[in-house]
Design a protein around this motif. Structure first.
Motif, PDB file in Angstrom:
ATOM      1  N   LYS A 223      45.368  40.858  42.451  1.00 19.14           N
ATOM      2  CA  LYS A 223      44.814  41.355  43.704  1.00 19.14           C
ATOM      3  C   LYS A 223      43.285  41.405  43.582  1.00 19.14           C
ATOM      4  CE  LYS A 223      48.879  42.360  45.537  1.00 19.14           C
ATOM      5  NZ  LYS A 223      49.745  41.902  44.454  1.00 19.14           N
ATOM      6  N   ALA A 224      42.611  41.267  44.719  1.00 19.57           N
ATOM      7  CA  ALA A 224      41.156  41.401  44.724  1.00 19.57           C
ATOM      8  C   ALA A 224      40.775  42.808  44.286  1.00 19.57           C
ATOM      9  CB  ALA A 224      40.601  41.116  46.118  1.00 19.57           C
ATOM     10  N   GLY A 341      35.589  39.790  48.646  1.00 19.86           N
ATOM     11  CA  GLY A 341      36.103  39.719  50.007  1.00 19.86           C
ATOM     12  C   GLY A 341      36.782  38.386  50.276  1.00 19.86           C
ATOM     13  N   LYS A 344      40.122  38.431  48.592  1.00 22.62           N
ATOM     14  CA  LYS A 344      41.062  39.215  49.395  1.00 22.62           C
ATOM     15  C   LYS A 344      41.617  38.380  50.539  1.00 22.62           C
ATOM     16  CE  LYS A 344      41.434  44.011  50.903  1.00 22.62           C
ATOM     17  NZ  LYS A 344      40.683  45.300  51.038  1.00 22.62           N
ATOM     18  N   TYR A 347      44.149  35.827  49.215  1.00 27.00           N
ATOM     19  CA  TYR A 347      45.450  36.380  48.834  1.00 27.00           C
ATOM     20  C   TYR A 347      46.248  36.893  50.026  1.00 27.00           C
ATOM     21  CZ  TYR A 347      45.080  35.419  43.968  1.00 27.00           C
ATOM     22  OH  TYR A 347      45.040  34.744  42.784  1.00 27.00           O
ATOM     23  N   ARG A 348      45.573  37.261  51.088  1.00 21.74           N
ATOM     24  CA  ARG A 348      46.322  37.585  52.305  1.00 21.74           C
ATOM     25  C   ARG A 348      47.048  36.336  52.808  1.00 21.74           C
ATOM     26  NH1 ARG A 348      41.723  41.076  55.555  1.00 21.74           N
ATOM     27  NH2 ARG A 348      42.122  43.100  54.560  1.00 21.74           N
TER      28      ARG A 348
END
Length: 362
Positions: A223-224, A341, A344, A347-348
């Motif tokens: 995860k970020a 960012g 993130k 990964y979304r």
């Protein structure tokens, strides 16, 4: 040192080294010169220069290994071989203090002496590399380990076994193999390894045995390192309390996400930048997404080399952590938050793909 003075690496002393100690000294001298010019060198140029340095040292190490065994009466290699790199070396993304990640591809020639010879050659080469400044791989992904030292046919069977199981460890091994890059020896053997790997990766299978989905499951574990308030997550305890883990918090999440897309789209490049360029040519993902990913990746490369390191016995070893005092610098903190960012966002996207894939299995 100006960037104009950093256009190439001085490899003369490395190529002339006759023993591991001399090779280590030549490497240390050149990497010290490179490090002095880090602040004024473009990160893309820097990454190329560091890769050229490591390639020269590792290639010379194989020659020294052959010479040592000749002198000890083992003779020349009884079969052609290729010395290959995995990990950051396979992706040509090392820091000056990267550790060992390597293996062998050996030609199957029916000579029973070959297995005995390379059982000696592998550990000896790993020892020479360690003497030359490369710490052992914590995961034992090294030429000294028979798991990473095989003939082309044996590699094919091993890759197929990992492909058929697809547990967490098997997928991790397959992704290590996907980063393979030729370093020294017979390049046709490395090419044969890559063809076998491509066939294994491209083999059709049931949804439950889908390689892309299995890689995705492993990938989204990272995860970020940003909390819900958009603040950078640093180490809470231990000697690195307050520091930022560049390797696991930024660099590897980017590498893993791009490698997953490379597997899905059949991209053959082994470096992250090659994969990004090939994905762009395929129009596999939106150009803006690729553009942001490339920028974040360059940030990760630069911060990896800014991370703290220590020197012991002439060997540099990195901690992988960006010191807390660096994070208090506004420009560093801003650049890091921007890169995180992007991670993130990446990964979304991957998590949405995972949810879609899981629904298809139901």
């Amino acid at each position: 040192m100006s960037e104009s003075a950093m256009k190439e690496v001085n490899l003369q002393s490395i190529r002339a080294a006759s023993d591991p100690e001399g090779l280590g000294s030549a490497r240390l001298e050149e990497q010290t010169r490179l490090y002095e010019g880090f602040a004024t060198t473009n990160i893309g140029v820097w990454n190329r220069l560091v890769g050229e340095l490591h390639d020269a040292v590792m290639s010379r190490a194989t020659e020294i290994c052959e010479r040592q065994l000749m002198k000890e009466g083992f003779g020349p290699p009884p079969a052609p071989y290729a010395f290959i790199a995995f990990g950051s070396a396979g992706r040509n993304e090392q820091t000056l203090w990267s550790d060992q990640d390597n293996g062998l591809v050996i030609e199957e020639n029916g000579d029973p002496a070959a297995k005995d010879y390379f059982a000696i050659f592998g550990p000896r080469l790993s020892h020479i590399l360690e003497k030359s400044g490369y710490p052992p791989c914590p995961g034992n992904v090294m030429v000294s380990n028979p798991l990473w030292r095989k003939t082309v046919k044996e590699w094919g069977r091993q890759l197929e076994n990992w492909r058929s199981e697809l547990g967490w460890e098997q997928v991790r091994y397959l992704m290590i193999a996907a980063d393979m890059r030729h370093i020294a020896g017979d390049g046709s053997l490395s090419a044969a390894f890559r063809r076998v790997m491509h066939d294994v990766f491209e083999r059709k299978s049931s949804p439950e045995q889908d390689l892309g989905a299995a890689v995705l499951r492993n990938t989204v574990r990272h995860k970020a390192a940003l909390n819900v308030l958009g603040q950078v997550i640093t180490e809470q305890n231990g000697e690195h309390a307050g520091d930022f883990d560049v390797k696991y918090g930024l660099y590897l999440p980017i590498v893993n996400a791009i490698r997953y897309l490379a597997v899905v789209y059949g991209v053959s490049g082994s470096s992250t930048l090659e994969r990004l360029n090939q994905l762009n040519q395929l129009e596999a993902v939106p150009f803006r997404w690729l553009e942001l990913s490339q920028k974040a990746f360059y940030t990760a490369l630069r911060f990896r080399s800014l991370a703290s390191y220590k020197e012991e016995g002439g060997v540099l070893s990195g901690t992988g952590f960006l010191p807390g005092e660096w994070l208090r610098k506004k420009e560093i903190r801003s650049e890091l938050r921007e890169a995180l960012g992007t991670v993130k966002l990446m990964y979304r996207t991957l998590q949405r793909q995972q949810r879609y894939a899981e629904r298809k299995w139901l």
